[in-house]
Enzyme design. Structure first.
Site, PDB file in Angstrom:
ATOM      1  N   THR A  28      16.439  -0.113  -0.638  1.00 12.85           N
ATOM      2  CA  THR A  28      16.994  -0.667  -1.865  1.00 12.85           C
ATOM      3  C   THR A  28      16.029  -1.674  -2.470  1.00 12.85           C
ATOM      4  OG1 THR A  28      18.888  -1.874  -2.799  1.00 12.85           O
ATOM      5  CG2 THR A  28      18.158  -2.538  -0.617  1.00 12.85           C
ATOM      6  N   HIS A  29      16.209  -1.935  -3.775  1.00 13.86           N
ATOM      7  CA  HIS A  29      15.502  -3.034  -4.442  1.00 13.86           C
ATOM      8  C   HIS A  29      16.486  -4.148  -4.796  1.00 13.86           C
ATOM      9  CE1 HIS A  29      11.900  -0.676  -4.634  1.00 13.86           C
ATOM     10  NE2 HIS A  29      12.423   0.243  -5.420  1.00 13.86           N
TER      11      HIS A  29
ATOM     12  N   ARG B 165      -0.197   6.461  -6.386  1.00 11.01           N
ATOM     13  CA  ARG B 165      -1.333   6.220  -7.282  1.00 11.01           C
ATOM     14  C   ARG B 165      -2.592   5.754  -6.553  1.00 11.01           C
ATOM     15  NH1 ARG B 165      -3.305   2.556 -11.093  1.00 11.01           N
ATOM     16  NH2 ARG B 165      -2.235   0.862  -9.991  1.00 11.01           N
ATOM     17  N   LYS B 166      -2.649   4.470  -6.162  1.00 11.84           N
ATOM     18  CA  LYS B 166      -3.850   3.934  -5.530  1.00 11.84           C
ATOM     19  C   LYS B 166      -3.558   3.204  -4.223  1.00 11.84           C
ATOM     20  CE  LYS B 166      -6.965   3.305  -9.472  1.00 11.84           C
ATOM     21  NZ  LYS B 166      -7.794   2.320 -10.215  1.00 11.84           N
TER      22      LYS B 166
ATOM     23  N   TYR C 228       2.672  -6.957   1.621  1.00  8.41           N
ATOM     24  CA  TYR C 228       1.935  -5.714   1.380  1.00  8.41           C
ATOM     25  C   TYR C 228       0.449  -5.899   1.678  1.00  8.41           C
ATOM     26  CZ  TYR C 228       0.337  -1.518  -1.130  1.00  8.41           C
ATOM     27  OH  TYR C 228      -0.242  -0.312  -1.475  1.00  8.41           O
TER      28      TYR C 228
END
Length: 218
Positions: free
Chosen positions: A38-39, A181-182, A128
């Protein structure tokens, strides 16, 4: 993967256990122990999460890379967001909190308050940027947190399966491939102007000295 003890992708998929997308009848039917995602803010979580003190792993990322990642997420899902604007215009929406989950600083301040007011709730905060630096170490940290011990061989297998290159290859034939993406730290330097960067630096000052203090480089 940690629960299974092997680098095998879930057949369920993210949305199958995504609180914003699925109803209780779906996620309550999953075998226990369930891994949900969830966010949502802490106060928005199902009441039982707080009652039973379900373990929470909270992943945080610096606001500059979040802005770039979220913009690309939205621009690559026109069928969901119907947004076709350029990044400078979208950035103003990001600052105003008119995007998913609202404004970055208030979101993190609310979670910081939740951590302070619920010291007995098991919440593991993962950066992260630090994950990028030490994948195996953070897999081990999460495994210990959810009490699913791993052997060195299992840890290595999982680490190889979830590195960005492997994940991009796994999803390349699926619709979600455009969202992989990256996975880099610092790509914001290719997007943000000095003024935009300075605005986020200023806002980040309120998180300085906290567990959510942003790291803009590795």
């Amino acid at each position: 993967m940690i629960q299974k003890g092997k680098g095998q992708y879930s057949k369920l998929g993210k949305c199958g256990a995504f609180l914003e997308f699925c109803g209780p009848e779906l996620y309550e039917s999953l075998p226990s122990p369930r891994i949900l995602n969830t966010h949502n803010r802490f106060d928005w979580l199902p009441e039982k999460v707080r009652t039973y003190k379900n373990k929470i792993i909270f992943t945080t990322r610096n606001p500059k890379d979040v802005a770039v990642s979220l913009y690309n997420h939205q621009i690559n899902l026109p069928e969901v967001y119907n947004y076709y604007g350029e990044f400078p215009d979208w950035f103003e929406l990001f600052l105003a909190g008119k995007v998913d989950c609202g404004e970055y600083l208030s979101y993190h301040l609310e979670w910081l308050q939740a951590l302070q007011e619920n010291p007995d709730h098991p919440i593991l905060v993962i950066r992260y940027e630090e994950c990028i630096q030490d994948f195996p170490g953070h897999i081990r940290k999460m495994a210990d947190f959810i009490e699913s011990p791993l052997t060195e061989e299992q840890l290595e297998d999982i680490a190889m399966s979830i590195n960005f290159k492997a994940m991009k290859k796994h999803y390349e034939a699926l619709p979600t491939s455009k969202l992989i993406r990256k996975g880099q730290v610092g790509d914001w330097k290719n997007w943000l102007t000095s003024d935009q960067s300075a605005v986020l630096d200023k806002r980040s000052e309120k998180l300085r000295g906290t567990i959510f203090e942003p790291k803009f480089e590795v």
